[in-house]
Design a protein around this motif. Sequence first.
Motif, mmCIF file in Angstrom:
data_model
loop_
_atom_site.group_PDB
_atom_site.id
_atom_site.type_symbol
_atom_site.label_atom_id
_atom_site.label_comp_id
_atom_site.label_asym_id
_atom_site.label_seq_id
_atom_site.Cartn_x
_atom_site.Cartn_y
_atom_site.Cartn_z
ATOM 1 N N LYS A 21 31.520 12.397 0.202
ATOM 2 C CA LYS A 21 30.270 13.152 0.214
ATOM 3 C C LYS A 21 30.458 14.526 -0.417
ATOM 4 O O LYS A 21 31.510 15.136 -0.288
ATOM 5 N N ALA A 22 29.392 14.994 -1.043
ATOM 6 C CA ALA A 22 29.358 16.352 -1.590
ATOM 7 C C ALA A 22 29.106 17.328 -0.446
ATOM 8 O O ALA A 22 28.807 16.929 0.689
ATOM 9 N N SER A 23 29.188 18.615 -0.741
ATOM 10 C CA SER A 23 28.989 19.639 0.287
ATOM 11 C C SER A 23 27.580 19.577 0.897
ATOM 12 O O SER A 23 27.383 19.991 2.031
ATOM 13 N N ASN A 24 26.608 19.016 0.162
ATOM 14 C CA ASN A 24 25.246 18.887 0.687
ATOM 15 C C ASN A 24 25.052 17.607 1.516
ATOM 16 O O ASN A 24 23.951 17.317 1.959
ATOM 17 N N GLY A 25 26.121 16.832 1.683
ATOM 18 C CA GLY A 25 26.059 15.611 2.487
ATOM 19 C C GLY A 25 25.682 14.366 1.716
ATOM 20 O O GLY A 25 25.681 13.267 2.272
ATOM 21 N N GLN A 26 25.382 14.499 0.433
ATOM 22 C CA GLN A 26 25.007 13.343 -0.382
ATOM 23 C C GLN A 26 26.247 12.520 -0.733
ATOM 24 O O GLN A 26 27.294 13.068 -1.102
ATOM 25 N N VAL A 27 26.134 11.198 -0.624
ATOM 26 C CA VAL A 27 27.237 10.304 -1.006
ATOM 27 C C VAL A 27 27.372 10.330 -2.524
ATOM 28 O O VAL A 27 26.408 10.099 -3.251
ATOM 29 N N ILE A 28 28.591 10.607 -2.996
ATOM 30 C CA ILE A 28 28.838 10.648 -4.442
ATOM 31 C C ILE A 28 29.750 9.521 -4.902
ATOM 32 O O ILE A 28 29.946 9.318 -6.091
ATOM 33 N N GLY A 29 30.305 8.777 -3.946
ATOM 34 C CA GLY A 29 31.131 7.631 -4.287
ATOM 35 C C GLY A 29 31.448 6.819 -3.051
ATOM 36 O O GLY A 29 31.512 7.357 -1.945
ATOM 37 N N SER A 30 31.623 5.511 -3.253
ATOM 38 C CA SER A 30 31.951 4.601 -2.162
ATOM 39 C C SER A 30 33.139 3.735 -2.568
ATOM 40 O O SER A 30 33.315 3.423 -3.744
ATOM 41 N N SER A 31 33.911 3.346 -1.578
ATOM 42 C CA SER A 31 35.093 2.525 -1.829
ATOM 43 C C SER A 31 34.758 1.046 -1.770
ATOM 44 O O SER A 31 33.653 0.651 -1.394
ATOM 45 N N GLU A 44 27.760 12.504 -15.282
ATOM 46 C CA GLU A 44 28.861 13.449 -15.532
ATOM 47 C C GLU A 44 28.927 14.512 -14.444
ATOM 48 O O GLU A 44 30.016 14.915 -14.027
ATOM 49 N N ASN A 45 27.770 14.950 -13.954
ATOM 50 C CA ASN A 45 27.749 15.885 -12.824
ATOM 51 C C ASN A 45 28.322 15.225 -11.575
ATOM 52 O O ASN A 45 28.997 15.878 -10.771
ATOM 53 N N GLY A 46 28.055 13.938 -11.394
ATOM 54 C CA GLY A 46 28.622 13.196 -10.273
ATOM 55 C C GLY A 46 30.139 13.148 -10.355
ATOM 56 O O GLY A 46 30.831 13.322 -9.343
ATOM 57 N N ILE A 47 30.670 12.918 -11.544
ATOM 58 C CA ILE A 47 32.124 12.910 -11.743
ATOM 59 C C ILE A 47 32.707 14.275 -11.395
ATOM 60 O O ILE A 47 33.708 14.372 -10.688
ATOM 61 N N ALA A 48 32.046 15.337 -11.863
ATOM 62 C CA ALA A 48 32.513 16.701 -11.561
ATOM 63 C C ALA A 48 32.489 16.955 -10.056
ATOM 64 O O ALA A 48 33.399 17.601 -9.514
ATOM 65 N N SER A 49 31.501 16.429 -9.373
ATOM 66 C CA SER A 49 31.412 16.593 -7.922
ATOM 67 C C SER A 49 32.534 15.844 -7.212
ATOM 68 O O SER A 49 33.114 16.349 -6.242
ATOM 69 N N VAL A 50 32.857 14.649 -7.686
ATOM 70 C CA VAL A 50 33.992 13.901 -7.116
ATOM 71 C C VAL A 50 35.277 14.703 -7.314
ATOM 72 O O VAL A 50 36.074 14.850 -6.385
ATOM 73 N N GLN A 51 35.474 15.234 -8.513
ATOM 74 C CA GLN A 51 36.678 16.014 -8.784
ATOM 75 C C GLN A 51 36.773 17.229 -7.871
ATOM 76 O O GLN A 51 37.852 17.559 -7.389
ATOM 77 N N LYS A 52 35.659 17.872 -7.613
ATOM 78 C CA LYS A 52 35.635 19.074 -6.783
ATOM 79 C C LYS A 52 35.854 18.750 -5.301
ATOM 80 O O LYS A 52 36.572 19.467 -4.598
ATOM 81 N N ASN A 53 35.222 17.691 -4.821
ATOM 82 C CA ASN A 53 35.215 17.396 -3.390
ATOM 83 C C ASN A 53 36.340 16.481 -2.916
ATOM 84 O O ASN A 53 36.636 16.450 -1.721
ATOM 85 N N SER A 54 36.968 15.750 -3.820
ATOM 86 C CA SER A 54 37.963 14.748 -3.416
ATOM 87 C C SER A 54 39.178 15.302 -2.672
ATOM 88 O O SER A 54 39.710 14.607 -1.806
ATOM 89 N N PRO A 55 39.644 16.524 -2.933
ATOM 90 C CA PRO A 55 40.818 17.000 -2.198
ATOM 91 C C PRO A 55 40.564 17.292 -0.712
ATOM 92 O O PRO A 55 41.495 17.360 0.078
ATOM 93 N N GLU A 56 39.295 17.459 -0.316
ATOM 94 C CA GLU A 56 38.974 17.873 1.046
ATOM 95 C C GLU A 56 38.781 16.669 1.961
ATOM 96 O O GLU A 56 37.822 15.912 1.811
ATOM 97 N N ASP A 57 39.662 16.518 2.955
ATOM 98 C CA ASP A 57 39.610 15.365 3.846
ATOM 99 C C ASP A 57 38.281 15.281 4.594
ATOM 100 O O ASP A 57 37.789 14.187 4.864
ATOM 101 N N GLY A 58 37.684 16.411 4.918
ATOM 102 C CA GLY A 58 36.428 16.420 5.646
ATOM 103 C C GLY A 58 35.252 15.858 4.876
ATOM 104 O O GLY A 58 34.190 15.613 5.452
ATOM 105 N N ARG A 59 35.412 15.634 3.587
ATOM 106 C CA ARG A 59 34.338 15.078 2.753
ATOM 107 C C ARG A 59 34.307 13.540 2.805
ATOM 108 O O ARG A 59 33.405 12.928 2.246
ATOM 109 N N TYR A 60 35.295 12.933 3.452
ATOM 110 C CA TYR A 60 35.366 11.473 3.521
ATOM 111 C C TYR A 60 34.745 10.976 4.820
ATOM 112 O O TYR A 60 35.123 11.411 5.909
#
Length: 106
Positions: A68-78, A37-53
Amino acid sequence: MFELKNKEGSSYHFTLKAKNGQVILSSEVYNSKSAAENGIASVQKNSPEDGRYERKTAKNGKFYFNLKASNGQVIGSSQMYASESGMENGINSVKENASGADTKEV
């Protein structure tokens, strides 16, 4: 729509699906439901920022991306895409769908 799935007891995984039902982002496996659930929240927070892809090309020449999250960790892959434009469309779909998506446990 995020689909949160229980895998083998205490392991969880989620996917983000577009309105047409296609999976556009998949997570790693988490050790608990709350971590997923924290991972989902991180995707929701980071997804609008193009620099996170992180845009990547696989050895077979296909294209994919990691969110990627702000700490550089991958939170989802396509998934793999045949073209770079297909990958960019996938990124745009995550940007459009993730921030306001509901979560359904399946």
